[in-house]
Enzyme design. Structure first.
Site: not given
Ligand code: GAR
Length: 206
Positions: A140, A102
């Site tokens: 997480d 993740n």
């Molecule tokens: C990313 O920053 C990822 O780390 C976060 O969502 C964003 C997705 O960006 N994930 C979370 O918050 C999961 N807990 P993207 O759709 O542009 O790849």
């Protein structure tokens, strides 16, 4: 050489998915194919990146049993949660322990869950970043493979932090996938191994 078959879970923009696909195309990540993109959101922007690459897209609709079956049937060796915002059932996580990674927008164990950029600003942190970790039943949690650190400046806001964190995510997620595919990193029990050595802390990309 048999290729490592992957499944990528997304919920929204899918810029990490797009970046993984470019890293496969450029040859930075070798012998890896993305077989499926799974989304909990039919309108996720990221679906277009999958379609542009001819990748099958599945709308999950909470049917984790179906996805689990597919992972076994198709020999999926790595599940990548790349901006997947739903909490995944514990039995699914347990069944595929060791092959799920993740990406999370914080320097774990700091700021699990949502609104990580806001939490960093509210707490006046000097540093922020992103983590790639082996995902376990707890949200997480699980051993962190690699983290990328960014500096927080006085004029940063949520949007600028989101941008900086994305930039570092585009480096650490492909690296973690490359290491996993080359058997450089693995998870056994609760531990994470790098080149056969048990690690008690993540690798940090400065
Ligand atoms: C990313 O920053 C990822 O780390 C976060 O969502 C964003 C997705 O960006 N994930 C979370 O918050 C999961 N807990 P993207 O759709 O542009 O790849």
């Amino acid at each position: 050489m048999t290729k490592l078959k992957c499944m990528v879970f997304i919920s929204g923009n899918g810029s990490n998915l797009k970046n993984i696909l470019s890293n496969i195309e450029s040859g930075f990540i070798k012998d890896v194919t993305i077989e499926y993109v799974v989304s909990d959101n039919k309108n996720a922007n990221g679906i277009k990146h999958a379609k542009e690459h001819g990748i099958k897209v599945l709308y999950i609709d909470n049917n984790y049993k179906l996805i689990s079956g597919l992972i076994k049937e198709m020999g999926i060796g790595l599940v990548i949660l790349a901006g997947y915002m739903k909490i995944i059932p514990k039995d699914f996580m347990k069944m595929h322990d060791g092959i799920i990674i993740n990406i999370h927008p914080s320097l774990l164990p700091k700021y699990k869950g949502l609104d990580t950029h806001k939490k960093v600003l509210d707490n006046g942190d000097n540093h922020h970043g992103a983590s790639v970790h082996f995902a376990t039943e707890e949200l997480d949690s699980g051993p962190v493979i690699i983290q990328g650190v960014v500096k927080v400046n006085n004029n940063d806001d949520i949007s600028s932090l989101r941008g900086k964190v994305h930039e570092v995510e585009y480096k650490i997620l492909p690296l973690a996938i490359k290491w996993f595919s080359e058997n450089i990193v693995s998870k056994h029990g609760d531990n994470y191994y790098y080149q056969g050595e048990k690690r008690t802390s993540p690798i940090i990309l400065l």
